[in-house]
Design an enzyme around this catalytic site. Structure first.
Site: not given
Length: 229
Positions: A138-140, A143, A136
């Site tokens: 990279d996703y965070y 975001k 997660l």
């Protein structure tokens, strides 16, 4: 901005939150005009036009230019960005979750659309929360960067930061912000409740504009929660 017959465009319409949201917008004819689904494939466009019975624009947030995106959004009063790469690789995370959101901000600014609702992720600013989350990070990072771009815009934005999205039926209830940390072991929220929160943000810009709002299921009715901000 009046919320009577508000024209709303939804980017990420084919996602689960997007579908819940479009259903609610379509059914609330008192406050909303027929919404626009912004989708990335002809199959999705045909689905929303023929099965959902709403307007649909074939405009990939990943591959379209800001000019092309602005052409799709022209004439709408508010935009909801709920697109996501769905964990499908680093490149798509950056082109959808990050640059897709940035392009949406730029398109709104070009058109003079002031109202933007962005679906982000809970604790996106807090690296200590997500840095060690396998799969997660990279996703965070995406975001967090996208949220910063939204906040630096001149738009009347609302950034919603839901907890971990669930597959069940909406409860209609969320956790008050002054007790959100009671949920720290399980920041969870039903996707349908996220959609309901988006609708309430659209209906109540006076309490939600230029705010970042964390969401988790709790014991307070969503409308009461939004009005109390």
């Amino acid at each position: 901005m009046s919320v009577s017959n508000l024209k709303v465009a939804v980017i990420g319409a084919n996602g689960k939150v997007g579908r819940f949201l479009l259903t609610q917008l379509k059914n609330d004819t008192k406050h909303f005009s027929t919404p626009l689904a912004v989708v990335r494939s002809k199959e999705q466009q045909n689905f929303f036009k023929n099965e959902f019975g709403i307007n649909a624009s074939l405009t990939s947030i990943e591959h379209s230019s800001v000019k092309e995106l602005a052409a799709a959004l022209k004439g709408y009063d508010a935009v909801v960005f709920t697109a996501g790469a769905g964990g499908k690789g680093l490149e798509r995370i950056f082109t959808v979750d990050l640059d897709g959101c940035v392009k949406t901000v730029e398109a709104c600014e070009q058109l003079g659309i002031k109202r933007l609702i962005v679906v982000s992720a809970i604790k996106a600013e807090d690296r200590s929360f997500w840095w060690n989350m396998e799969g997660l990070r990279d996703y965070y990072i995406a975001k967090r960067a996208a949220d910063h771009d939204v906040r630096n815009s001149k738009l009347d934005y609302t950034i919603l930061q839901p907890g971990f999205l669930q597959e069940g039926k909406g409860t209609g209830l969320v956790q008050p912000l002054d007790r959100i940390e009671e949920k720290k072991d399980s920041y969870k929220i039903e996707r349908e409740d996220v959609a309901s929160a988006i609708v309430q943000c659209l209906l109540h810009p006076e309490t939600t504009s230029r705010k970042t709002i964390e969401l988790a299921n709790g014991d307070q009715p969503i409308e009461t929660f939004i009005k109390s901000l």
